[in-house]
Design a protein around this motif. Sequence first.
Motif, short mmCIF file in Angstrom:
data_model
loop_
_atom_site.label_atom_id
_atom_site.label_comp_id
_atom_site.label_asym_id
_atom_site.label_seq_id
_atom_site.Cartn_x
_atom_site.Cartn_y
_atom_site.Cartn_z
N ARG A 13 -2.48 -0.92 9.36
CA ARG A 13 -1.47 -2.20 8.03
C ARG A 13 -1.96 -1.32 6.73
O ARG A 13 -3.12 -0.55 6.63
N VAL A 14 -1.65 -2.57 6.07
CA VAL A 14 -1.72 -2.65 4.67
C VAL A 14 -3.40 -2.66 4.44
O VAL A 14 -3.50 -4.63 4.95
N ALA A 51 0.76 -7.82 -6.24
CA ALA A 51 0.73 -7.16 -5.66
C ALA A 51 0.58 -6.62 -4.13
O ALA A 51 1.88 -6.27 -3.41
N ALA A 52 -0.38 -8.01 -3.86
CA ALA A 52 -0.62 -8.39 -2.30
C ALA A 52 1.17 -8.49 -1.78
O ALA A 52 1.23 -8.60 -1.19
N ALA A 53 1.46 -9.50 -2.91
CA ALA A 53 2.91 -10.39 -2.04
C ALA A 53 3.96 -8.69 -2.33
O ALA A 53 4.30 -8.96 -0.55
N ARG A 54 3.72 -7.82 -3.21
CA ARG A 54 4.59 -7.31 -2.82
C ARG A 54 4.66 -6.20 -1.39
O ARG A 54 4.99 -5.66 -0.25
N LEU A 55 3.12 -5.89 -1.17
CA LEU A 55 2.97 -4.99 -0.28
C LEU A 55 3.21 -5.80 1.10
O LEU A 55 2.83 -5.30 1.75
N GLY A 56 3.24 -7.15 0.84
CA GLY A 56 3.48 -7.99 2.38
C GLY A 56 1.86 -7.57 2.63
O GLY A 56 1.74 -7.67 3.90
N TYR A 57 0.68 -8.03 1.79
CA TYR A 57 -0.57 -8.07 2.79
C TYR A 57 -0.94 -8.74 3.64
O TYR A 57 -0.97 -10.46 2.28
N ALA A 58 -1.46 -9.08 4.55
CA ALA A 58 -2.44 -9.64 4.82
C ALA A 58 -3.69 -9.01 5.45
O ALA A 58 -3.78 -8.64 5.99
N PRO A 59 -4.79 -9.98 4.29
CA PRO A 59 -6.71 -9.84 5.25
C PRO A 59 -6.59 -9.62 6.70
O PRO A 59 -6.36 -10.06 7.25
N ASN A 60 -7.27 -8.50 6.45
CA ASN A 60 -8.09 -8.37 8.43
C ASN A 60 -9.37 -9.09 8.19
O ASN A 60 -10.26 -8.71 7.99
#
Lengths: 341, 341
Positions: A13-14, A51-60
């Motif tokens: 994942r990202v 950036a987070a939104a663009r990459l679809g980042y979901a924290p682990n």
Amino acid sequence: MTPTDRSHPAPRRVRMEEVARVAGVSPATVSRALKSPETVSERLRARVQEAAARLGYAPNRIAGSLAGARTPLVGVIVPSLTNSFFAATLDRMTTILEAEGYQLLIGQHAYDAAREERIATAFCSWNPSALVITGRDHTRGTVGLLSAAPCPVVEMWDHDDRPLDTGIGFSNREAGRLAGRYFAEQGFDKVAYVGAILGQDARARARSQGFAEQVRHLAGQDPLIADAKSRELGEGAAALRQILQRQPDTRAIAFSGDMLAVGAMFEAARMGLRIPQDLAILGYGDLDIAAHTNPPLSTIRPPHDEIGAAVARHILHRLAVPEAQSENVDLGVRLIRRLSA
Amino acid sequence: MTPTDRSHPAPRRVRMEEVARVAGVSPATVSRALKSPETVSERLRARVQEAAARLGYAPNRIAGSLAGARTPLVGVIVPSLTNSFFAATLDRMTTILEAEGYQLLIGQHAYDAAREERIATAFCSWNPSALVITGRDHTRGTVGLLSAAPCPVVEMWDHDDRPLDTGIGFSNREAGRLAGRYFAEQGFDKVAYVGAILGQDARARARSQGFAEQVRHLAGQDPLIADAKSRELGEGAAALRQILQRQPDTRAIAFSGDMLAVGAMFEAARMGLRIPQDLAILGYGDLDIAAHTNPPLSTIRPPHDEIGAAVARHILHRLAVPEAQSENVDLGVRLIRRLSA
DNA sequence: TCAAGTTTTGAAAGCGCTTTCATATGCGCC
DNA sequence: GGCGCATATGAAAGCGCTTTCAAAACTTGA
């Protein structure tokens, strides 16, 4: 294969690091921008969030929890999920806690103390933010575990003197007493009680004891008590027949569950008994059905959803205010007076 | 304060390293002795297990999960915890999965798609071993999330052609058809249906459509359809009055829920109608109460607990056998024939 | 008895974050 | 313009476990 086995490998994942690279900042800044935006300058915060939104980042959250020493998890142990009382409590709890970012870990033990201990052990090893357990009666092991737990612990549903930490519930004995007192006030002389006297359900037993105690005290006589093996309609009908056989002039019956009471009402109709003129009937639980029977069922209402709300709020308070104390609250029961008694 | 805040500092628990020191081995050996005992010599295994027991060591699952890349967590999303159907499903699922060392993360969205998506997002960030969601109808975001999830995903309760991954449920439309077919077989000419036609409950709508479709097909006429705003007793009584007013010679009514049906039976008794001679009544759900009404309620039974068991077993299978495929199973509904229809 | 396995064990490198601590940057003021 | 302070940022050290990899300890067969 054990649950933590690796055989179903996750496509990577990202990660935070990637967001950091894209936003041109350090991972530390990403962490801050996402968890405590007020500590980061307007400019970077926007860049990071974009950036987070663009990459679809979901924290682990696993990683976050390891580093942060506590998980946004609340472990809740109930005897049964299908019991509508506990379901109502859980419903309120999830709704309130989910809104604050907590997740509920739910376990059911089916009134098996050993299973309860296993679940409690498993929950503890998640480092939960709080632990909620039903009742006050646990194995030594469970008590040790809960006493040592490094988080708020709530024992719910039952009220008595010394909870391990916080107690939020009501007294089943008092619920029984309330029924006895009400019958006495109404001047009913011959009364009876139907409930699971013999089963492992201590709550039901406490209610019947409270009832008997109060009747003895106020009317100076012992009520007739009939055992119910289940809490279903058919059992209520059977209990009614049994009671009328043993004590034909019974004037009022309190039931340990609404379904039993409704079953008895069906049976009474079949027998041509008028309710409440010939026989008064009082339920316990205030299920949806109670308001809609014919006649509507008078019943004693335990504070099922209030318990859920109170537990959730107590937990949030304890977590928000480090110096907050444990509590021991009795939410009480209410007699809902309709037409059957 | 956020959930992962540190303000309630945990008194340090026993760690693996300490067990290793006491047992005189390396942490790696402790890990192996505890998780895969067969890879460690008899002698060391005993030493490690004894040391662990003596120190009261409980592994930190957060740390284990971070290292192991997957958690023994199964995320389950249901619309409501108080709905006895979903409660029955969850009951079976927890029982089966808990026995294998999995824990259930339960979320409820109250039929709010945005809330569903938020919960799904939150669950994904726990790296669960599997994700279970109710229904087939989700936001684009939820669909994207579930499609990309690196774990088995089960959509339960509804059956149709192309689940995202695995589907385990039944067809509500078919449940409606079954009712229509049954009425046709019984030769009932004037029939009606009561259900939440207008609400957001697509399942209820599918049932009423299936019913209408079949009646139209077999009897060549449209059934009378009445809307029910809730699923409670009183609403069933009201619907019955409304139907008899609009179509006095109605011979049989199918209800979208047992409680509605029971309410209608109460009302019919009040009106002096005999069931099933004057009016046949068919429920849906097979709640406990259905077997105990007077007369006992014929009803259509969705496979609530079978779904729970099937989902749990599918997940265990998928996790145990890496090459296992997704499935799409229709568990079907059954008509429980009692006396009311 | 020794070489070539085979099985056990340990060292060490992460897993992906949070947080501390130190550094850099900006600000007001003399 | 330069000093001190407050604030914003980054480097790096873990959090406690699992797992890989290599070394050590045993087997076995010739």
